[in-house]
Design a protein around this motif. Structure first.
Motif, PDB file in Angstrom:
ATOM      1  N   MET A   1      83.073   7.216 -17.864  1.00 55.30           N
ATOM      2  CA  MET A   1      83.653   8.149 -16.904  1.00 55.30           C
ATOM      3  C   MET A   1      82.617   8.475 -15.829  1.00 55.30           C
ATOM      4  SD  MET A   1      85.838  11.263 -18.174  1.00 55.30           S
ATOM      5  CE  MET A   1      86.297  11.298 -19.866  1.00 55.30           C
ATOM      6  N   ASN A   2      83.106   8.670 -14.656  1.00 55.10           N
ATOM      7  CA  ASN A   2      82.186   9.067 -13.592  1.00 55.10           C
ATOM      8  C   ASN A   2      82.154  10.585 -13.454  1.00 55.10           C
ATOM      9  OD1 ASN A   2      84.544   9.699 -12.327  1.00 55.10           O
ATOM     10  ND2 ASN A   2      84.448   8.051 -10.814  1.00 55.10           N
ATOM     11  N   LEU A   3      81.276  11.071 -12.593  1.00 48.24           N
ATOM     12  CA  LEU A   3      81.056  12.505 -12.459  1.00 48.24           C
ATOM     13  C   LEU A   3      82.299  13.224 -11.941  1.00 48.24           C
ATOM     14  CD1 LEU A   3      79.065  14.846 -12.616  1.00 48.24           C
ATOM     15  CD2 LEU A   3      78.386  14.319 -10.271  1.00 48.24           C
ATOM     16  N   VAL A   4      83.006  12.632 -11.001  1.00 52.84           N
ATOM     17  CA  VAL A   4      84.192  13.278 -10.436  1.00 52.84           C
ATOM     18  C   VAL A   4      85.266  13.449 -11.508  1.00 52.84           C
ATOM     19  CG1 VAL A   4      86.021  13.049  -8.714  1.00 52.84           C
ATOM     20  CG2 VAL A   4      83.679  12.380  -8.139  1.00 52.84           C
ATOM     21  N   ALA A   5      85.437  12.459 -12.344  1.00 52.23           N
ATOM     22  CA  ALA A   5      86.428  12.549 -13.411  1.00 52.23           C
ATOM     23  C   ALA A   5      86.043  13.621 -14.430  1.00 52.23           C
ATOM     24  CB  ALA A   5      86.594  11.198 -14.090  1.00 52.23           C
ATOM     25  N   GLN A   6      84.753  13.713 -14.741  1.00 57.86           N
ATOM     26  CA  GLN A   6      84.300  14.731 -15.687  1.00 57.86           C
ATOM     27  C   GLN A   6      84.520  16.137 -15.129  1.00 57.86           C
ATOM     28  OE1 GLN A   6      80.256  13.773 -16.543  1.00 57.86           O
ATOM     29  NE2 GLN A   6      80.788  12.283 -18.138  1.00 57.86           N
ATOM     30  N   ILE A   7      84.236  16.323 -13.841  1.00 61.95           N
ATOM     31  CA  ILE A   7      84.447  17.629 -13.219  1.00 61.95           C
ATOM     32  C   ILE A   7      85.935  17.971 -13.205  1.00 61.95           C
ATOM     33  CG2 ILE A   7      84.263  18.928 -11.058  1.00 61.95           C
ATOM     34  CD1 ILE A   7      81.633  17.436 -10.565  1.00 61.95           C
ATOM     35  N   ALA A   8      86.776  16.988 -12.909  1.00 61.39           N
ATOM     36  CA  ALA A   8      88.221  17.227 -12.886  1.00 61.39           C
ATOM     37  C   ALA A   8      88.738  17.592 -14.273  1.00 61.39           C
ATOM     38  CB  ALA A   8      88.939  15.991 -12.357  1.00 61.39           C
ATOM     39  N   MET A   9      88.231  16.914 -15.298  1.00 62.57           N
ATOM     40  CA  MET A   9      88.663  17.231 -16.661  1.00 62.57           C
ATOM     41  C   MET A   9      88.179  18.621 -17.074  1.00 62.57           C
ATOM     42  SD  MET A   9      88.297  13.641 -18.743  1.00 62.57           S
ATOM     43  CE  MET A   9      88.573  14.478 -20.272  1.00 62.57           C
ATOM     44  N   ALA A  10      86.955  18.980 -16.708  1.00 59.15           N
ATOM     45  CA  ALA A  10      86.434  20.295 -17.052  1.00 59.15           C
ATOM     46  C   ALA A  10      87.222  21.391 -16.342  1.00 59.15           C
ATOM     47  CB  ALA A  10      84.957  20.381 -16.698  1.00 59.15           C
ATOM     48  N   ALA A  11      87.603  21.136 -15.095  1.00 56.10           N
ATOM     49  CA  ALA A  11      88.385  22.118 -14.347  1.00 56.10           C
ATOM     50  C   ALA A  11      89.775  22.274 -14.939  1.00 56.10           C
ATOM     51  CB  ALA A  11      88.463  21.717 -12.884  1.00 56.10           C
ATOM     52  N   ALA A  12      90.339  21.193 -15.416  1.00 57.56           N
ATOM     53  CA  ALA A  12      91.675  21.254 -16.003  1.00 57.56           C
ATOM     54  C   ALA A  12      91.661  21.982 -17.346  1.00 57.56           C
ATOM     55  CB  ALA A  12      92.226  19.840 -16.176  1.00 57.56           C
ATOM     56  N   GLU A  13      90.550  21.885 -18.064  1.00 61.51           N
ATOM     57  CA  GLU A  13      90.473  22.500 -19.386  1.00 61.51           C
ATOM     58  C   GLU A  13      90.198  24.009 -19.323  1.00 61.51           C
ATOM     59  OE1 GLU A  13      87.518  20.378 -21.512  1.00 61.51           O
ATOM     60  OE2 GLU A  13      88.734  18.570 -21.725  1.00 61.51           O
ATOM     61  N   THR A  14      89.597  24.463 -18.250  1.00 57.92           N
ATOM     62  CA  THR A  14      89.270  25.884 -18.174  1.00 57.92           C
ATOM     63  C   THR A  14      90.528  26.692 -17.906  1.00 57.92           C
ATOM     64  OG1 THR A  14      88.778  25.751 -15.819  1.00 57.92           O
ATOM     65  CG2 THR A  14      86.937  25.450 -17.336  1.00 57.92           C
ATOM     66  N   GLU A  15      90.552  27.870 -18.478  1.00 57.38           N
ATOM     67  CA  GLU A  15      91.681  28.766 -18.271  1.00 57.38           C
ATOM     68  C   GLU A  15      91.320  29.791 -17.216  1.00 57.38           C
ATOM     69  OE1 GLU A  15      92.942  30.561 -21.859  1.00 57.38           O
ATOM     70  OE2 GLU A  15      92.806  28.708 -22.994  1.00 57.38           O
ATOM     71  N   HIS A  16      92.284  30.222 -16.471  1.00 57.96           N
ATOM     72  CA  HIS A  16      92.062  31.251 -15.477  1.00 57.96           C
ATOM     73  C   HIS A  16      92.297  32.600 -16.136  1.00 57.96           C
ATOM     74  CE1 HIS A  16      91.571  32.887 -11.531  1.00 57.96           C
ATOM     75  NE2 HIS A  16      92.704  33.553 -11.634  1.00 57.96           N
ATOM     76  N   HIS A  17      91.322  33.496 -16.018  1.00 53.12           N
ATOM     77  CA  HIS A  17      91.384  34.776 -16.716  1.00 53.12           C
ATOM     78  C   HIS A  17      91.637  35.938 -15.774  1.00 53.12           C
ATOM     79  CE1 HIS A  17      90.183  33.065 -20.500  1.00 53.12           C
ATOM     80  NE2 HIS A  17      89.191  32.432 -19.895  1.00 53.12           N
ATOM     81  N   GLY A  18      92.635  35.885 -14.998  1.00 49.91           N
ATOM     82  CA  GLY A  18      92.975  37.026 -14.168  1.00 49.91           C
ATOM     83  C   GLY A  18      92.348  36.981 -12.790  1.00 49.91           C
ATOM     84  N   ASN A  19      92.312  38.127 -12.151  1.00 50.20           N
ATOM     85  CA  ASN A  19      91.825  38.260 -10.788  1.00 50.20           C
ATOM     86  C   ASN A  19      90.302  38.359 -10.794  1.00 50.20           C
ATOM     87  OD1 ASN A  19      91.402  38.817  -8.137  1.00 50.20           O
ATOM     88  ND2 ASN A  19      92.867  40.510  -8.029  1.00 50.20           N
ATOM     89  N   VAL A  20      89.648  37.425 -10.122  1.00 48.23           N
ATOM     90  CA  VAL A  20      88.191  37.400 -10.102  1.00 48.23           C
ATOM     91  C   VAL A  20      87.646  38.616  -9.356  1.00 48.23           C
ATOM     92  CG1 VAL A  20      86.171  36.089  -9.349  1.00 48.23           C
ATOM     93  CG2 VAL A  20      88.156  34.903 -10.264  1.00 48.23           C
TER      94      VAL A  20
END
Length: 73
Positions: A1-20
């Motif tokens: 996997m390349n770096l862009v794919a890893q970043i995309a997967m990490a972003a997809a796995e994180t949950e959004h926890h409300g209003n920052v």
């Protein structure tokens, strides 16, 4: 996997926890409280020299009223 794919997967796995903005509001409140306390401490030194005017006048009479200690003679 390349770096862009890893970043995309990490972003997809994180949950959004409300209003920052609401989550970080405490930092702004702490900073505002700190500035208020420092402002009150600074304000408390207003007219400190005037509280001891009798001492200042006695010193000026003893040492000469025009000698203000600036080093220019």
């Amino acid at each position: 996997m390349n770096l862009v794919a890893q970043i995309a997967m990490a972003a997809a796995e994180t949950e959004h926890h409300g209003n920052v903005a609401l989550e970080t509001l405490i930092f702004g409140l702490i900073a505002a409280a700190l500035f208020a306390v420092l402002g009150l401490a600074t304000f408390s030194y207003r007219h400190v020299a005037n509280r001891h005017s009798a001492k200042a006048e006695a010193w000026a009479q003893k040492h000469g009223a025009d000698d203000h200690g600036a080093g220019h003679h």
